[in-house]
Design a protein around this motif. Sequence first.
Motif, PDB file in Angstrom:
ATOM      1  N   TYR A 282      -2.528   1.646   6.704  1.00  0.00           N
ATOM      2  CA  TYR A 282      -3.004   2.980   6.364  1.00  0.00           C
ATOM      3  C   TYR A 282      -4.525   3.024   6.439  1.00  0.00           C
ATOM      4  O   TYR A 282      -5.202   2.056   6.093  1.00  0.00           O
ATOM      5  CB  TYR A 282      -2.558   3.388   4.955  1.00  0.00           C
TER       6      TYR A 282
ATOM      7  N   GLY B 136      -6.070  11.176   1.254  1.00  0.00           N
ATOM      8  CA  GLY B 136      -5.017  10.219   0.990  1.00  0.00           C
ATOM      9  C   GLY B 136      -4.860   9.241   2.140  1.00  0.00           C
ATOM     10  O   GLY B 136      -5.349   9.471   3.245  1.00  0.00           O
ATOM     11  N   PRO B 137      -4.181   8.138   1.898  1.00  0.00           N
ATOM     12  CA  PRO B 137      -3.926   7.170   2.974  1.00  0.00           C
ATOM     13  C   PRO B 137      -3.128   7.813   4.109  1.00  0.00           C
ATOM     14  O   PRO B 137      -2.190   8.569   3.866  1.00  0.00           O
ATOM     15  CB  PRO B 137      -3.116   6.078   2.283  1.00  0.00           C
TER      16      PRO B 137
ATOM     17  N   LEU C  24      -0.998   6.936   7.620  1.00  0.00           N
ATOM     18  CA  LEU C  24      -0.370   5.885   8.417  1.00  0.00           C
ATOM     19  C   LEU C  24      -0.965   5.860   9.819  1.00  0.00           C
ATOM     20  O   LEU C  24      -1.039   6.895  10.493  1.00  0.00           O
ATOM     21  CB  LEU C  24       1.133   6.147   8.509  1.00  0.00           C
TER      22      LEU C  24
ATOM     23  N   GLY D 112      15.286   3.415   1.611  1.00  0.00           N
ATOM     24  CA  GLY D 112      14.136   4.311   1.666  1.00  0.00           C
ATOM     25  C   GLY D 112      13.386   4.371   0.363  1.00  0.00           C
ATOM     26  O   GLY D 112      12.280   4.871   0.304  1.00  0.00           O
ATOM     27  N   ASN D 113      14.007   3.859  -0.706  1.00  0.00           N
ATOM     28  CA  ASN D 113      13.354   3.927  -2.000  1.00  0.00           C
ATOM     29  C   ASN D 113      12.536   2.690  -2.316  1.00  0.00           C
ATOM     30  O   ASN D 113      11.816   2.673  -3.293  1.00  0.00           O
ATOM     31  CB  ASN D 113      14.420   4.101  -3.089  1.00  0.00           C
TER      32      ASN D 113
ATOM     33  N   PRO E 238       9.695   0.416  -2.748  1.00  0.00           N
ATOM     34  CA  PRO E 238       8.289   0.797  -2.699  1.00  0.00           C
ATOM     35  C   PRO E 238       7.477  -0.060  -1.759  1.00  0.00           C
ATOM     36  O   PRO E 238       7.793  -1.220  -1.494  1.00  0.00           O
ATOM     37  CB  PRO E 238       7.826   0.599  -4.145  1.00  0.00           C
ATOM     38  N   LEU E 239       6.412   0.527  -1.253  1.00  0.00           N
ATOM     39  CA  LEU E 239       5.406  -0.220  -0.522  1.00  0.00           C
ATOM     40  C   LEU E 239       4.532  -0.965  -1.521  1.00  0.00           C
ATOM     41  O   LEU E 239       4.180  -0.424  -2.566  1.00  0.00           O
ATOM     42  CB  LEU E 239       4.517   0.723   0.289  1.00  0.00           C
TER      43      LEU E 239
ATOM     44  N   PHE F 297       0.864  -2.589  -1.639  1.00  0.00           N
ATOM     45  CA  PHE F 297      -0.365  -2.497  -0.859  1.00  0.00           C
ATOM     46  C   PHE F 297      -1.281  -3.683  -1.114  1.00  0.00           C
ATOM     47  O   PHE F 297      -1.296  -4.273  -2.201  1.00  0.00           O
ATOM     48  CB  PHE F 297      -1.124  -1.221  -1.237  1.00  0.00           C
TER      49      PHE F 297
ATOM     50  N   TYR G 297      12.704  11.936   0.500  1.00  0.00           N
ATOM     51  CA  TYR G 297      12.263  10.901  -0.422  1.00  0.00           C
ATOM     52  C   TYR G 297      10.874  11.269  -0.927  1.00  0.00           C
ATOM     53  O   TYR G 297      10.016  11.679  -0.144  1.00  0.00           O
ATOM     54  CB  TYR G 297      12.189   9.540   0.282  1.00  0.00           C
TER      55      TYR G 297
ATOM     56  N   TYR H 266       7.557  10.213  -3.705  1.00  0.00           N
ATOM     57  CA  TYR H 266       6.952   9.062  -4.380  1.00  0.00           C
ATOM     58  C   TYR H 266       5.671   9.494  -5.095  1.00  0.00           C
ATOM     59  O   TYR H 266       4.998  10.428  -4.671  1.00  0.00           O
ATOM     60  CB  TYR H 266       6.557   7.979  -3.354  1.00  0.00           C
TER      61      TYR H 266
ATOM     62  N   TYR I 162       2.197   7.359  -6.313  1.00  0.00           N
ATOM     63  CA  TYR I 162       1.407   6.150  -6.353  1.00  0.00           C
ATOM     64  C   TYR I 162       0.108   6.480  -7.079  1.00  0.00           C
ATOM     65  O   TYR I 162      -0.287   7.641  -7.154  1.00  0.00           O
ATOM     66  CB  TYR I 162       1.069   5.665  -4.931  1.00  0.00           C
TER      67      TYR I 162
ATOM     68  N   PHE J 210       2.416   1.434  -6.752  1.00  0.00           N
ATOM     69  CA  PHE J 210       3.624   2.247  -6.827  1.00  0.00           C
ATOM     70  C   PHE J 210       3.935   2.640  -8.269  1.00  0.00           C
ATOM     71  O   PHE J 210       3.842   1.818  -9.184  1.00  0.00           O
ATOM     72  CB  PHE J 210       4.790   1.446  -6.241  1.00  0.00           C
TER      73      PHE J 210
ATOM     74  N   SER K 125       9.825   6.325  -7.273  1.00  0.00           N
ATOM     75  CA  SER K 125      10.418   6.987  -6.105  1.00  0.00           C
ATOM     76  C   SER K 125      11.575   7.867  -6.581  1.00  0.00           C
ATOM     77  O   SER K 125      12.211   7.593  -7.612  1.00  0.00           O
ATOM     78  CB  SER K 125      10.902   5.974  -5.069  1.00  0.00           C
TER      79      SER K 125
ATOM     80  N   TYR L 231      14.858  10.391  -5.202  1.00  0.00           N
ATOM     81  CA  TYR L 231      15.724  10.764  -4.086  1.00  0.00           C
ATOM     82  C   TYR L 231      16.987  11.384  -4.652  1.00  0.00           C
ATOM     83  O   TYR L 231      17.520  10.926  -5.665  1.00  0.00           O
ATOM     84  CB  TYR L 231      16.078   9.518  -3.249  1.00  0.00           C
TER      85      TYR L 231
ATOM     86  N   PHE M 200      -1.557   9.767  -6.075  1.00  0.00           N
ATOM     87  CA  PHE M 200      -1.116  10.239  -4.762  1.00  0.00           C
ATOM     88  C   PHE M 200       0.381  10.518  -4.776  1.00  0.00           C
ATOM     89  O   PHE M 200       1.170   9.688  -5.217  1.00  0.00           O
ATOM     90  CB  PHE M 200      -1.394   9.199  -3.677  1.00  0.00           C
TER      91      PHE M 200
ATOM     92  N   TYR N 157       5.722   7.253   5.605  1.00  0.00           N
ATOM     93  CA  TYR N 157       5.346   8.139   4.494  1.00  0.00           C
ATOM     94  C   TYR N 157       4.226   9.065   4.945  1.00  0.00           C
ATOM     95  O   TYR N 157       3.376   8.670   5.743  1.00  0.00           O
ATOM     96  CB  TYR N 157       4.726   7.344   3.353  1.00  0.00           C
TER      97      TYR N 157
ATOM     98  N   PHE O  20       1.171  10.903   2.849  1.00  0.00           N
ATOM     99  CA  PHE O  20       0.519  11.006   1.547  1.00  0.00           C
ATOM    100  C   PHE O  20      -0.251  12.312   1.453  1.00  0.00           C
ATOM    101  O   PHE O  20      -0.781  12.823   2.441  1.00  0.00           O
ATOM    102  CB  PHE O  20      -0.481   9.860   1.351  1.00  0.00           C
TER     103      PHE O  20
END
Lengths: 114, 114
Positions: free
Chosen positions: A36, A43-44, A46, A98-99, A101-102, A104, B31, B33, B35, B45, B48, B50, B91, B103, B105
């Motif tokens: 990102y 915001g970040p 991608l 999909g849930n 989490p990333l 970082f 989805y 989220y 953060y 994080f 999340s 859903y 975020f 994603y 953001f």
Amino acid sequence: GENVEQHPSTLSVQEGDSAVIKCTYSDSASNYFPWYKQELGKGPQLIIDIRSNVGEKKDQRIAVTLNKTAKHFSLHITETQPEDSAVYFCAASSSNSGNTPLVFGKGTRLSVIA
Amino acid sequence: EPEVTQTPSHQVTQMGQEVILRCVPISNHLYFYWYRQILGQKVEFLVSFYNNEISEKSEIFDDQFSVERPDGSNFTLKIRSTKLEDSAMYFCASSLAGHRAGYTFGSGTRLTVV
């Protein structure tokens, strides 16, 4: 849980030079690795991602490489331009859900000097 | 290009007060989220969401935090009794299909607890 380390924390390059940012991860189950770019006040965003079934991916001046054995992945920016100046974050996750989490890294502040 | 919209951009609140941070995800995303990023630190994080329920949450997301999708378009984060250490950039992100689609953001809400 997953832990992502990112180096360097700051990087200055001359315009036109290449920049390389490196990340390591701890969880061998991780299989999705996005990068990102965060510009000031935003915001970040991608910019590129790679999944564990490939070793390299390229998109114009940006490339990412992945070494699953060593658990590290890198972002390469060639022919850097002043507008590449930003904070870059690597992240890792298992993409089975999909849930999931990333996680970082701490970010790299890239400055491209004209 | 579709955007994730967050309001307000900056919120200052007294310690102990409740705050609600608002997000409008991309309309066809499934989805959602939250953060947060403490100044100079990595993006962390929180939660999340859903199918109208929390899917995963981190240790940070204790019982002072809650999320809601009250009307099918907004996605809110509530902090019931803010502490000084809740000061951070928050975020919101959304995704059509989790990591398979990446994603998006929002620009974030800077929360300052005084």
